[in-house]
Design an enzyme around this catalytic site. Structure first.
Site: not given
Ligand code: AMP
Length: 114
Positions: A30-31, A87, A93-94, A100, A102
């Site tokens: 995760d970024i 999520n 919280g998506q 995906h 986590h």
């Molecule tokens: P959610 O809020 O459950 O949809 O999670 C989305 C997740 O994607 C968040 O934890 C972000 O930090 C992660 N995210 C968004 N863009 C990227 C990316 N380019 N590389 C890795 N993680 C990402």
């Protein structure tokens, strides 16, 4: 899907740090990590959210859990534990519309989540 950021990560168009890949899914860091270990496990197929899971595609969810256990053994967190969370939708919280999970570990995670 053409303008999906996670599809682009899965097919290598957007660089990411993969920790696992097979023909059905990928796991990448995760970024914005919320724990010392935080990866996202996603299906390669574009599935918007858990609300799109039905009898035709539900095997991907079991596969993702199997992959999580594999990653846990490789990372040495199979004994200490981890959290695997999905999520779904706005109130869940998506923020990215490609389903995906986590996978968070290496700290004492609190419950309930915020
Ligand atoms: P959610 O809020 O459950 O949809 O999670 C989305 C997740 O994607 C968040 O934890 C972000 O930090 C992660 N995210 C968004 N863009 C990227 C990316 N380019 N590389 C890795 N993680 C990402």
């Amino acid at each position: 899907m053409a303008d999906c950021i996670f599809c682009k990560i899965a097919n290598g168009e957007i660089p990411s740090q993969f920790v696992y890949e097979d023909d059905k899914c990928v796991a990448f860091r995760d970024i914005e990590p919320q724990a010392p270990f935080h990866v996202l496990i996603i299906p390669k197929e574009h599935i918007v959210s858990a609300m799109e899971i039905d009898e035709t595609n539900s095997s991907i969810v079991g596969h993702i859990f199997t992959v999580a256990a594999k990653i846990a053994r490789e990372e040495g967190i199979d004994k200490t534990g981890f959290r695997l969370v999905n999520n779904c939708g706005k109130d869940g919280g998506q923020t990215v519309g490609h389903m995906h999970f986590h996978m968070l570990a290496k700290r004492n995670l609190q419950w309930p989540p915020g």
